[in-house]
Scaffold this motif. Structure first.
Motif, PDB file in Angstrom:
ATOM      1  N   UNK A 109      40.152  52.435  53.460  1.00 21.58           N
ATOM      2  CA  UNK A 109      39.372  53.335  52.604  1.00 21.58           C
ATOM      3  C   UNK A 109      38.860  52.668  51.323  1.00 21.58           C
ATOM      4  N   UNK A 110      39.065  51.365  51.185  1.00 20.27           N
ATOM      5  CA  UNK A 110      38.706  50.712  49.926  1.00 20.27           C
ATOM      6  C   UNK A 110      37.241  50.892  49.514  1.00 20.27           C
ATOM      7  N   UNK A 113      36.629  54.321  48.268  1.00 17.20           N
ATOM      8  CA  UNK A 113      37.380  54.512  47.030  1.00 17.20           C
ATOM      9  C   UNK A 113      36.658  53.875  45.843  1.00 17.20           C
ATOM     10  N   UNK A 120      31.068  51.607  42.313  1.00 15.68           N
ATOM     11  CA  UNK A 120      30.791  50.220  42.685  1.00 15.68           C
ATOM     12  C   UNK A 120      30.630  50.097  44.201  1.00 15.68           C
ATOM     13  N   UNK A 124      30.779  42.203  49.508  1.00 14.48           N
ATOM     14  CA  UNK A 124      31.589  41.164  50.122  1.00 14.48           C
ATOM     15  C   UNK A 124      32.874  40.991  49.363  1.00 14.48           C
ATOM     16  N   UNK A 126      36.704  38.986  48.969  1.00 13.99           N
ATOM     17  CA  UNK A 126      37.564  37.840  49.255  1.00 13.99           C
ATOM     18  C   UNK A 126      38.978  38.191  48.806  1.00 13.99           C
ATOM     19  N   UNK A 128      42.704  36.709  48.270  1.00 14.34           N
ATOM     20  CA  UNK A 128      43.575  35.545  48.187  1.00 14.34           C
ATOM     21  C   UNK A 128      45.002  36.031  48.362  1.00 14.34           C
TER      22      UNK A 128
ATOM     23  N   UNK B  91      36.042  43.316  40.261  1.00 13.58           N
ATOM     24  CA  UNK B  91      34.779  43.752  40.858  1.00 13.58           C
ATOM     25  C   UNK B  91      33.690  42.977  40.131  1.00 13.58           C
ATOM     26  N   UNK B  92      32.903  42.244  40.871  1.00 13.00           N
ATOM     27  CA  UNK B  92      31.855  41.433  40.249  1.00 13.00           C
ATOM     28  C   UNK B  92      30.494  41.978  40.649  1.00 13.00           C
ATOM     29  N   UNK B  93      29.735  42.464  39.696  1.00 12.23           N
ATOM     30  CA  UNK B  93      28.396  42.968  40.007  1.00 12.23           C
ATOM     31  C   UNK B  93      27.424  41.802  40.048  1.00 12.23           C
ATOM     32  N   UNK B 102      40.436  46.007  38.243  1.00 10.45           N
ATOM     33  CA  UNK B 102      41.107  47.148  38.857  1.00 10.45           C
ATOM     34  C   UNK B 102      42.538  46.726  39.184  1.00 10.45           C
ATOM     35  N   UNK B 106      44.409  50.984  42.739  1.00  9.02           N
ATOM     36  CA  UNK B 106      43.014  51.311  43.048  1.00  9.02           C
ATOM     37  C   UNK B 106      42.576  50.761  44.397  1.00  9.02           C
ATOM     38  N   UNK B 107      43.485  50.106  45.080  1.00  7.79           N
ATOM     39  CA  UNK B 107      43.095  49.422  46.319  1.00  7.79           C
ATOM     40  C   UNK B 107      43.263  50.286  47.569  1.00  7.79           C
ATOM     41  N   UNK B 108      43.744  51.507  47.399  1.00  9.27           N
ATOM     42  CA  UNK B 108      43.911  52.381  48.555  1.00  9.27           C
ATOM     43  C   UNK B 108      44.891  51.794  49.537  1.00  9.27           C
ATOM     44  N   UNK B 123      47.311  39.038  47.473  1.00  8.01           N
ATOM     45  CA  UNK B 123      47.805  38.854  46.118  1.00  8.01           C
ATOM     46  C   UNK B 123      46.715  39.144  45.095  1.00  8.01           C
ATOM     47  N   UNK B 124      45.539  38.591  45.378  1.00 11.17           N
ATOM     48  CA  UNK B 124      44.446  38.841  44.457  1.00 11.17           C
ATOM     49  C   UNK B 124      43.153  38.994  45.201  1.00 11.17           C
ATOM     50  N   UNK B 125      42.367  39.906  44.716  1.00 12.67           N
ATOM     51  CA  UNK B 125      41.193  40.335  45.433  1.00 12.67           C
ATOM     52  C   UNK B 125      39.957  40.263  44.552  1.00 12.67           C
ATOM     53  N   UNK B 126      38.885  39.753  45.098  1.00 11.41           N
ATOM     54  CA  UNK B 126      37.619  39.772  44.369  1.00 11.41           C
ATOM     55  C   UNK B 126      36.587  40.473  45.228  1.00 11.41           C
ATOM     56  N   UNK B 127      35.929  41.452  44.650  1.00 11.31           N
ATOM     57  CA  UNK B 127      34.920  42.203  45.387  1.00 11.31           C
ATOM     58  C   UNK B 127      33.562  41.943  44.763  1.00 11.31           C
ATOM     59  N   UNK B 128      32.660  41.380  45.545  1.00 11.76           N
ATOM     60  CA  UNK B 128      31.292  41.163  45.079  1.00 11.76           C
ATOM     61  C   UNK B 128      30.451  42.333  45.568  1.00 11.76           C
TER      62      UNK B 128
END
Lengths: 141, 141
Positions: A109-110, A113, A120, A124, A126, A128, B91-93, B102, B106-108, B123-128
């Motif tokens: 559901x991300x 959400x 937002x 894409x 990524x 880690x 979150x990268x616009x 976030x 917030x990751x559901x 562990x760590x997430x980047x959303x473009x």
DNA sequence: CTTATTGCAAAAAATTTGCAGGTAA
DNA sequence: TTACCTGCAAATTTTTTGCAATAAG
């Protein structure tokens, strides 16, 4: 080069050259993420005098035309892969360096959400982390 | 430099220097992601002769000790920020360059889903992607 | 005192650019 | 034939390294 890419280039007034064909073919055939340097090396196996700057210029063009995707899988270096019809996301294991592709349907559901709570639109992603079954060599992509 | 970082360094046999203190303070005070170059510039405002290589070496050390985090918010450059108790994601616009933090909550269901279906611990997430309300200047972080 | 740390300069790594000659359309 | 594209070399940009002098503990 597949009809697909050739046509896109020609339609937009660009020229089709052996160098461009090779860069595209290397990316298609590998199916992996490659650095400009890796691409150049593979291209040179078939066409030894091709220059890095040509590879960079070709990649820049293909990225601009949405035929190739530049991804960020760690610091310091850019990776390139063919832009596919179905978008995908990356899981990057920081222990063994393995990269796994996942698709929109694996995101749960991300996306909804983020759109609802953060305004937002995720394109894409990524992630880690580490795979449960990895040896833990701590190599980078 | 906060007690926290000073103590960690000293306990491990490293020395506390004005340069290290300044790099740490710049990161703490900004609360943002900064490049090594930005950090160096801000450090030099207070201590003009500090060298880039010292900044790089300090960042390398702080990252190694998990006091600072190196993040990947786009190609070409490394960003640094203080490693916080509560991990966060980005979150990268890609239109306006805005970066939003976030948190895990917030990751559901994504982290559970990845662990169950992919055997992968996030562990760590980047959303473009892009924010719904952005002007669309297409700047990078 | 001892040796970790710094500044400087130079090297390395990654990417970009200017230009003259080559070549696709 | 035309002007897009390439190779080459040189410039940029980002990061790393060697070394003698400095300063922290």
């Amino acid at each position: 080069m597949t009809h697909h890419a050739t046509q896109t280039l020609l339609e937009l007034g660009y020229r089709m050259t052996p160098q461009r064909t090779l860069v595209w073919d290397v990316l298609r055939q590998s199916g992996e993420h490659l650095t400009a340097e890796q691409i150049c090396a593979r291209v040179q196996e078939q066409f030894p005098h091709v220059n890095m700057s040509t590879v960079y210029r070709t990649l820049e063009l293909l990225v601009e035309l949405n035929l190739v995707k530049e991804t960020c899988l760690g610091p310091s270096r850019r990776y390139y892969e063919v832009e596919e019809e179905v978008p995908h996301h990356h899981l990057v294991c920081e222990h063994c360096g393995k990269i796994v592709h996942i698709h929109d349907e694996d995101l749960g559901n991300l996306p909804r959400l983020l759109e609802r709570e953060q305004g937002f639109v995720a394109e894409e992603l990524t992630v880690f982390g580490h795979c449960l079954d990895c040896g833990g060599d701590h190599a980078h992509p």
